[in-house]
Motif scaffolding. Structure first.
Motif, PDB file in Angstrom:
ATOM      1  N   GLU B  46       0.992  -1.258   0.074  1.00 34.66           N
ATOM      2  CA  GLU B  46       0.076   0.012   0.021  1.00 34.66           C
ATOM      3  C   GLU B  46       0.832   1.181   0.019  1.00 34.66           C
ATOM      4  OE1 GLU B  46      -3.598  -1.108   2.881  1.00 34.66           O
ATOM      5  OE2 GLU B  46      -3.746   0.610   2.041  1.00 34.66           O
ATOM      6  N   TYR B  47       2.017   1.140   0.330  1.00 29.98           N
ATOM      7  CA  TYR B  47       2.845   2.481   0.503  1.00 29.98           C
ATOM      8  C   TYR B  47       4.013   2.340  -0.591  1.00 29.98           C
ATOM      9  CZ  TYR B  47       0.486   3.391   4.599  1.00 29.98           C
ATOM     10  OH  TYR B  47      -0.664   3.860   5.196  1.00 29.98           O
ATOM     11  N   ARG B 119      -8.231   2.851  -0.680  1.00 23.69           N
ATOM     12  CA  ARG B 119      -8.155   3.826   0.363  1.00 23.69           C
ATOM     13  C   ARG B 119      -7.448   5.042  -0.642  1.00 23.69           C
ATOM     14  NH1 ARG B 119      -3.760   3.278   3.585  1.00 23.69           N
ATOM     15  NH2 ARG B 119      -4.619   5.241   4.907  1.00 23.69           N
ATOM     16  N   ARG B 120      -7.902   6.517  -0.214  1.00 21.66           N
ATOM     17  CA  ARG B 120      -7.473   7.613  -1.015  1.00 21.66           C
ATOM     18  C   ARG B 120      -6.215   7.780  -1.197  1.00 21.66           C
ATOM     19  NH1 ARG B 120     -11.488  11.812  -0.529  1.00 21.66           N
ATOM     20  NH2 ARG B 120      -9.967  13.037  -1.679  1.00 21.66           N
ATOM     21  N   LYS B 121      -5.462   7.181  -0.242  1.00 16.67           N
ATOM     22  CA  LYS B 121      -3.860   7.278  -0.261  1.00 16.67           C
ATOM     23  C   LYS B 121      -3.127   6.592  -1.455  1.00 16.67           C
ATOM     24  CE  LYS B 121       0.474   6.188   0.610  1.00 16.67           C
ATOM     25  NZ  LYS B 121       1.619   7.103   0.146  1.00 16.67           N
ATOM     26  N   PRO B 124      -2.853   8.973  -5.874  1.00 13.77           N
ATOM     27  CA  PRO B 124      -2.071   9.919  -6.454  1.00 13.77           C
ATOM     28  C   PRO B 124      -1.005   8.794  -7.118  1.00 13.77           C
ATOM     29  CG  PRO B 124      -2.147  10.761  -4.312  1.00 13.77           C
ATOM     30  CD  PRO B 124      -3.067   9.444  -4.260  1.00 13.77           C
TER      31      PRO B 124
END
Lengths: 241, 241, 241, 241, 241, 241
Positions: B46-47, B119-121, B124
């Motif tokens: 996720e990151y 998720r919004r994360k 981008p």
């Protein structure tokens, strides 16, 4: 067994049935490939006007091919004439055209690609498609060969030399990493050209056949087919005229 | 026989081998599909940081898979981590990732499509890929489901309901005509969702498998393979570290 | 006193510690500037693959530097490798890289600018950054010097001459009003080049140092620091691997 | 005396000759305005397919009108069907269509404008024109009235109320400063609507007439006429079919 | 009878009243065309600074012309100085400027057009207008004649030759299908140039007059006038200084 | 010691000298900050017309400040009036304005940011700057507070509440990760707002001061100063009027 039909969207005089033989070598063994053309029509579609003239007959033919249980129809002209209209009226058969197929392939295999065209006249109409399909920022350039549609096969050595020259310019000056041949009548050249310039050279007729097979498969397996919402909503009455 | 391997680019704890069973139903009969994951790694990506951590092992694995004569490797994460790096170091094996494959399919089947994210994360980083692949003007919207990667299968009824709600909003308010599920962990939902919302719902893992088969075929038949000019030029020394 | 560290994101063999001496002349008197490199790594990062290889070590190093109370870390490569990943994992230390810093400066001092690159291969990856940072419409062109990373200082007279020639072409034909040197190994040339071509010539290593000082100051005075919402949200667990 | 002819590009059943009476009030006193429609055709052109069907007859008619010394022909549908094809085959007569005319006017009178459409289905096709004509960044939004082409005049009070509501939303939420009525069948509403919402409301049929007069005048006075280079080059043989 | 006034937005020394005689030949018989200039001001507006200097006097003059019942004012400089400011303060009189008028005409008559400028210096400021008016994607190129504003009429044969050369380059290399003369001081050349290069050549002063007539007519007939919402909202107090 | 002067580009009645006190807290200890305003002028610049009125006096003042050996002048209005004109006429002094400074900072600290404006009227003019400076794709949205320039400090609690509400909407619905206060009269709010919404809040006056210091330093150290080629070429005669 997939049943695909290649439509040369011109009249019998312009139609080039040898393309099917050429395409037979690359189709999947599970694909049956047929060829057809229009009963009447111009010899080529270099002008928007000629594309307009054949649209009703082309769409009528495409609709009938769907009724005859074809899995896919290929509209055999790099302007992709009638592609969006056909997506609108079809509900089961796949329809694909050379530019759409070629652009998806070139954008996958390279970061920037160039399109070789016969005449400068072709560029604005093709640019509209490049923008419409979303690939404007991936296009390195158009390069013009200065050949009319019916001149590519007059002296194939001359044609190939011109292609090599222009493709190399596209690589050298515009940063192209792949080349799309911007006319279905460019069939027969991609392999030689690819050997010389050492980047992928997309033949649009072959691209259309392989992309058609792909689209048939994802339709049959997952039901992924042209969305009938909004842009390609089917008219409620195809006989209203 | 095509040999494709699906790489879950996470460590054994996060890896989800049941995806292969799921994908076995849609692969071509001429395709052999295997599954692998990294020896160590995070449970999800996720990151950006987690993607960075696994890159060297992922690329090392991919290079070895090429040596083992696989035809294609799928990088099983919708961020497409390492896709362009892998294109750079490979010279024969096809490499594909879910976002690239899904975007090409959605752009072919619709004029505008939306991507459902957990998720919004995520937006981008995924938007960067949408722009990079050329589909910015075809994207209707991202829609956020408010689920973390490991929550999609906790209560599948709840997940499906949320997906229906958000997909319908995308259609109604943003003009979406197709939906892409923006996470490989969304496997298993596309068919039901498609039934409810009546537009194509692209499952990214399936998209990757089918696009991989397509890319293998055009490589084998026409020699159309990632251009090694400029963007994906191979480093002269893969062992220089 | 600001504590800034310049990271040459390559192994000891490729690292160029003389850059610090060069940068000492331009840092503020309130800045302490240190130099470091990776324990192991390639000699340069001309390929995406090499950038990928060093990412975990680079991010690990950056995280440790934050713990050691550095105010800013500079990632010393014009590809800005790991910049967004580092923004994600940091919560106090500033991180900056040469391309981001140079583009902001050039866009402030000119309407259109060009970037001199060593090899055509670099352009697509750098173009991605130009687009990502928002400066696509301000870029006049890339100009290629035909030098590999390790060739710029072989014969500096030859390099300077090439730079003058290409910068003048950028001004004359592409409308460039400023020049960015597109490689950290271009250190030492900006002053001479600027004298010859009479437009601002941005040295990316210096740009990074000065922009780092600026970012530290606005962090300390107003608390303006990388937003931790969405794009650069910190992972909850940096040890999860 | 300018001779302009308004073509309702549908069959006699769909044609709305009262539009000419409506347009007579706004034409210049030096303009003679006539009306025609196709001999056969659908009642409206809500689908791309219907536009395709009428193209050959429309272009044949347009070519004949040029021979009959008309100064301009208006293609009376907001999709501007056949506009670029007609520009190609004409060499003296002006051709104009409602969307092109309306967009130029709205972009001159406002910074951002919205287009009211009858159905969501219309948006993608109209968006293509907005992009093609260059006004993408000036468009605030499309607003959908949820009316089919033949419903606007069923209960004009209901239609006007819906228009006021949607136009106000466009102003309030999307920043629209002018409104374009996105269908030639919206004739008769602009004046009332303009009174209510206090921003310019462009009636596309009127826009086309006035823009046609303008284009005739600049043709006659300065010889400014559709460029016959590249995009609109005339086919050498209009009878080749 | 339309009352139009052409403002040469420079001081009496720079003003070129012969332009009115030139424009008299192309105005409608229902148009009365007058000429004015500023009481003081520079001889030309080649720099942003000069445009800034004349803005208050220009706007003051324009406001007074509205009070004197003129129907339209033309701001006679291809930079369109003060155009948007004038739209803001006017409530009845039409205001138009050469670039806006020329771009709308060129975009209607061609798919791609080029602008001939005197000096490279002019391009960034004109490019801002091209973008602002929405025509970025229709612009083929700027071509520089290397003449200052006051040199065009020194030796008109030399000027015409330069124009032919540069226009032909624009057609040949950039795909231009129409040419805009990018300075009001280029008056007198369009007809000859058009004869040589065989594509439309837009004279910006003439374009402004004819577009002004058009805008007056649509204002008088339909009440279509600059939207006073948002961008061009009138200040509540024009005397507040 | 850097000498910076903050110009409130309005007349003495509108000028807000308390801004200097406010800015004194954030300037570097090596910076001397002064304040000035125009001898006459409107109270605010909410309209393009007001900006136009003050331009000659503003530029005259700026030119004189350069002669007085100031290092930088700040044009204290978020519309950045006269910024590009000032860059043109200056040859040594730095000139900066709040929007340019704020956009560079926000684009460095976040992927997407929103701008809070007082009135909808402001948006088109500010959007022009966002596009001109290159940040269109980084802008999440404008959010309107419905306050005129002189209302922000009437009841600061009400203003802050409105800012919190609108900033949170920007974050929640538009994906904003940082907020720019779109008016110099918003001074005094950033710190509180930042505390509440937990993303960077850029105060444009502070941004301008710190960016001015930065630009002075890179000018003094490396000679990096506004390019005088093309866009900002200095007029040969500043007295020509």
């Amino acid at each position: 067994m997939r049943k695909i039909i290649y439509i040369d969207p011109v009249g019998p005089d312009g139609a080039c049935s040898e393309i099917t033989k050429y395409l037979d070598c690359v189709k999947s063994k599970d694909t049956k490939l047929e060829f057809t053309c229009l009963e009447k029509g111009p010899k080529h579609l270099e002008y928007r006007y000629y594309s307009a003239l054949i649209l009703p007959d082309l769409l009528d033919l495409i609709k009938k091919l769907e009724e005859k249980e074809y899995d896919a129809a290929i509209i055999g002209c790099f302007y992709d004439p009638g592609l969006y209209e056909a997506k609108e009226i079809l509900e089961r058969m796949v329809v694909i055209a050379p530019a759409e197929a070629s652009l998806h392939i070139a954008a996958t295999l390279s970061y920037k690609f160039s399109i070789l065209v016969g005449r400068r006249k072709w560029i604005p109409q093709m640019m509209e498609n490049v923008i419409k399909y979303g690939f404007k920022d991936r296009l390195a350039s158009f390069k013009c060969l200065d050949f009319a549609v019916d001149e590519f096969h007059k002296d194939e050595k001359v044609t190939l030399d011109r292609m090599i020259k222009k493709a190399n310019e596209a690589i050298e000056y515009d940063g192209a990493e792949a080349i799309i041949l911007g006319c279905t009548m460019n069939f027969g050249f991609y392999k030689e050209l690819q050997k010389f310039i050492k980047v992928p050279v997309i033949d649009p007729t072959i691209a259309a056949v392989k992309y058609a097979e792909f689209l048939i498969d994802i339709r049959d397996l997952m039901g992924w087919y042209t969305s009938k919402k909004f842009a390609f909503e089917t008219p409620y009455d195809l006989k209203m005229v």
